[in-house]
Motif scaffolding. Structure first.
Motif, PDB file in Angstrom:
ATOM      1  N   GLY A  56     -42.341  70.348 -98.963  1.00 53.97           N
ATOM      2  CA  GLY A  56     -43.670  70.921 -98.935  1.00 53.97           C
ATOM      3  C   GLY A  56     -44.416  70.562 -97.669  1.00 53.97           C
ATOM      4  N   PRO A  57     -45.701  70.934 -97.593  1.00 52.22           N
ATOM      5  CA  PRO A  57     -46.470  70.773 -96.356  1.00 52.22           C
ATOM      6  C   PRO A  57     -46.567  69.342 -95.842  1.00 52.22           C
ATOM      7  CG  PRO A  57     -47.619  72.222 -97.884  1.00 52.22           C
ATOM      8  CD  PRO A  57     -46.460  71.650 -98.633  1.00 52.22           C
ATOM      9  N   VAL A  58     -46.704  68.370 -96.724  1.00 52.65           N
ATOM     10  CA  VAL A  58     -46.881  66.983 -96.284  1.00 52.65           C
ATOM     11  C   VAL A  58     -45.633  66.478 -95.562  1.00 52.65           C
ATOM     12  CG1 VAL A  58     -47.208  64.605 -97.069  1.00 52.65           C
ATOM     13  CG2 VAL A  58     -48.587  66.442 -98.061  1.00 52.65           C
ATOM     14  N   ILE A  59     -44.472  66.672 -96.163  1.00 54.88           N
ATOM     15  CA  ILE A  59     -43.238  66.198 -95.536  1.00 54.88           C
ATOM     16  C   ILE A  59     -42.873  67.071 -94.335  1.00 54.88           C
ATOM     17  CG2 ILE A  59     -40.766  65.789 -95.907  1.00 54.88           C
ATOM     18  CD1 ILE A  59     -41.427  64.891 -98.723  1.00 54.88           C
ATOM     19  N   GLN A  60     -43.162  68.367 -94.403  1.00 57.37           N
ATOM     20  CA  GLN A  60     -42.944  69.222 -93.231  1.00 57.37           C
ATOM     21  C   GLN A  60     -43.725  68.697 -92.026  1.00 57.37           C
ATOM     22  OE1 GLN A  60     -43.494  73.445 -93.703  1.00 57.37           O
ATOM     23  NE2 GLN A  60     -42.461  73.482 -95.679  1.00 57.37           N
ATOM     24  N   GLU A  61     -44.980  68.338 -92.249  1.00 58.45           N
ATOM     25  CA  GLU A  61     -45.806  67.835 -91.149  1.00 58.45           C
ATOM     26  C   GLU A  61     -45.269  66.513 -90.629  1.00 58.45           C
ATOM     27  OE1 GLU A  61     -48.745  67.226 -88.272  1.00 58.45           O
ATOM     28  OE2 GLU A  61     -48.003  69.028 -89.268  1.00 58.45           O
ATOM     29  N   SER A  62     -44.809  65.645 -91.528  1.00 54.57           N
ATOM     30  CA  SER A  62     -44.258  64.367 -91.067  1.00 54.57           C
ATOM     31  C   SER A  62     -43.001  64.591 -90.229  1.00 54.57           C
ATOM     32  CB  SER A  62     -43.950  63.451 -92.256  1.00 54.57           C
ATOM     33  OG  SER A  62     -42.829  63.899 -93.003  1.00 54.57           O
ATOM     34  N   SER A  63     -42.192  65.582 -90.591  1.00 58.71           N
ATOM     35  CA  SER A  63     -41.010  65.908 -89.791  1.00 58.71           C
ATOM     36  C   SER A  63     -41.405  66.418 -88.415  1.00 58.71           C
ATOM     37  CB  SER A  63     -40.151  66.960 -90.507  1.00 58.71           C
ATOM     38  OG  SER A  63     -39.469  66.404 -91.607  1.00 58.71           O
ATOM     39  N   ALA A  64     -42.438  67.256 -88.374  1.00 56.71           N
ATOM     40  CA  ALA A  64     -42.897  67.789 -87.092  1.00 56.71           C
ATOM     41  C   ALA A  64     -43.388  66.669 -86.179  1.00 56.71           C
ATOM     42  CB  ALA A  64     -43.999  68.821 -87.324  1.00 56.71           C
ATOM     43  N   VAL A  65     -44.128  65.728 -86.755  1.00 60.42           N
ATOM     44  CA  VAL A  65     -44.622  64.587 -85.968  1.00 60.42           C
ATOM     45  C   VAL A  65     -43.452  63.753 -85.458  1.00 60.42           C
ATOM     46  CG1 VAL A  65     -45.888  62.410 -86.100  1.00 60.42           C
ATOM     47  CG2 VAL A  65     -46.862  64.486 -87.116  1.00 60.42           C
ATOM     48  N   ALA A  66     -42.499  63.471 -86.349  1.00 64.28           N
ATOM     49  CA  ALA A  66     -41.357  62.636 -85.961  1.00 64.28           C
ATOM     50  C   ALA A  66     -40.522  63.301 -84.870  1.00 64.28           C
ATOM     51  CB  ALA A  66     -40.493  62.335 -87.178  1.00 64.28           C
ATOM     52  N   LEU A  67     -40.355  64.599 -84.956  1.00 63.76           N
ATOM     53  CA  LEU A  67     -39.610  65.310 -83.914  1.00 63.76           C
ATOM     54  C   LEU A  67     -40.335  65.236 -82.579  1.00 63.76           C
ATOM     55  CD1 LEU A  67     -38.387  68.424 -85.936  1.00 63.76           C
ATOM     56  CD2 LEU A  67     -36.962  66.577 -85.041  1.00 63.76           C
ATOM     57  N   ARG A  68     -41.661  65.386 -82.617  1.00 61.41           N
ATOM     58  CA  ARG A  68     -42.435  65.265 -81.376  1.00 61.41           C
ATOM     59  C   ARG A  68     -42.346  63.851 -80.817  1.00 61.41           C
ATOM     60  NH1 ARG A  68     -46.296  68.544 -84.227  1.00 61.41           N
ATOM     61  NH2 ARG A  68     -47.578  66.697 -84.682  1.00 61.41           N
ATOM     62  N   GLU A  69     -42.214  62.874 -81.694  1.00 60.38           N
ATOM     63  CA  GLU A  69     -42.074  61.481 -81.262  1.00 60.38           C
ATOM     64  C   GLU A  69     -40.698  61.214 -80.624  1.00 60.38           C
ATOM     65  OE1 GLU A  69     -43.993  58.320 -81.792  1.00 60.38           O
ATOM     66  OE2 GLU A  69     -45.578  59.808 -81.583  1.00 60.38           O
ATOM     67  N   GLY A  70     -39.760  62.132 -80.863  1.00 56.82           N
ATOM     68  CA  GLY A  70     -38.439  61.979 -80.275  1.00 56.82           C
ATOM     69  C   GLY A  70     -37.349  61.524 -81.231  1.00 56.82           C
TER      70      GLY A  70
END
Length: 259
Positions: free
Chosen positions: A58-72
């Motif tokens: 869902g949206p919460v985990i999707q957003e955490s994945s997006a942040v983690a990917l941006r973090e590298g």
């Protein structure tokens, strides 16, 4: 013996498994988060591999994945971090790698199993893995490396399919509480409770954990009434975002679940 086998072999009830996205909220926070969960006595942890198209989330985990990917965050980085922190964790706490098939294929399937075993991973969840592909490609590797593939079932899964999963897979069965994505919900309705009861009455040979929508003491308690325990994801990710440290997030999570 695999840590998952040991955990469920104790006939322990009210097992709490917590999902965390690797590299969230910061690239190098994975180890700190896993250590906080271990120190708090969490029974089992799912370590999520960030992915750009996480269809089960869902949206919460999707957003955490997006942040983690941006973090590298990458799969090699995740496995390095887990290997580094594993000696600091309780030896009886299983770590489950949860990710999607595409990054695993890119990494190399047998290499993945070898490196997971070396890092201290105890099982793998791949929500988009076709069952036939599991039988043809993954099952032999799972048993060679003693890394069970944890399969998901939903209210839409036919009983024959559930019994096939129970027969062919190891570890535990992940019961998705509803035919939807992950997320925080206030409670379970009568339809979901009937589904929990029907699966319980099948007398499957493997233990079951219920996930998706576990967000308070009531939902945690109902999950534990019908299975060995519950898996919490979105709620913990929300606390990681709002609290000052992983340890504070874990404390708030335990309070919310009445633990």
């Amino acid at each position: 013996m695999n840590r998952i086998t040991r955990l469920f072999g104790k006939n322990k009830r009210d097992i709490l498994s917590v999902f965390t996205t690797a590299g969230y909220p910061r690239l190098e926070s994975t180890g700190e988060t896993l250590a906080a969960l271990s120190d708090a006595g969490i029974d089992m942890v799912e370590v999520g591999v960030p992915f750009s198209d996480p269809m089960a989330d869902g949206p919460v985990i999707q957003e955490s994945s997006a942040v983690a990917l941006r973090e590298g965050m990458t799969l090699p980085t995740l496995l390095r971090q887990v290997k580094e922190v594993r000696p600091r964790l309780r030896d009886d706490m299983p770590l489950v790698l949860m990710g999607y098939l595409n990054p695993m294929i890119c990494y190399g399937i047998e290499r993945l199993f070898s490196d997971c075993k070396d890092a201290g991973i105890d099982a793998i969840i791949v929500p988009d893995l076709p069952f036939d592909e599991y039988i043809d490609v993954f099952q032999t590797l799972c048993r060679q490396y003693d890394l069970p593939m944890i399969m998901l079932i939903t209210p839409e899964t036919e009983p024959e399919r559930i019994r096939l999963i129970d027969r062919e897979c190891d570890g535990f069965i992940y019961m998705v509480s509803s035919a939807s994505t992950t997320g925080v919900r206030d409670g379970f309705d009568s339809t979901q409770e009937r589904y929990f009861r029907e699966i319980s009455e099948m007398n499957l040979s493997h233990p079951r954990m219920i996930g998706f929508g576990i967000s308070n003491q009531s939902t945690f308690r109902m999950a534990c009434d019908y299975a060995s325990g519950a898996i919490v994801g979105s709620l913990f990710i929300k606390y990681l975002a709002s609290e000052s440290s992983p340890r504070a997030a874990v404390e708030r999570l335990l309070a919310s679940l009445g633990r």
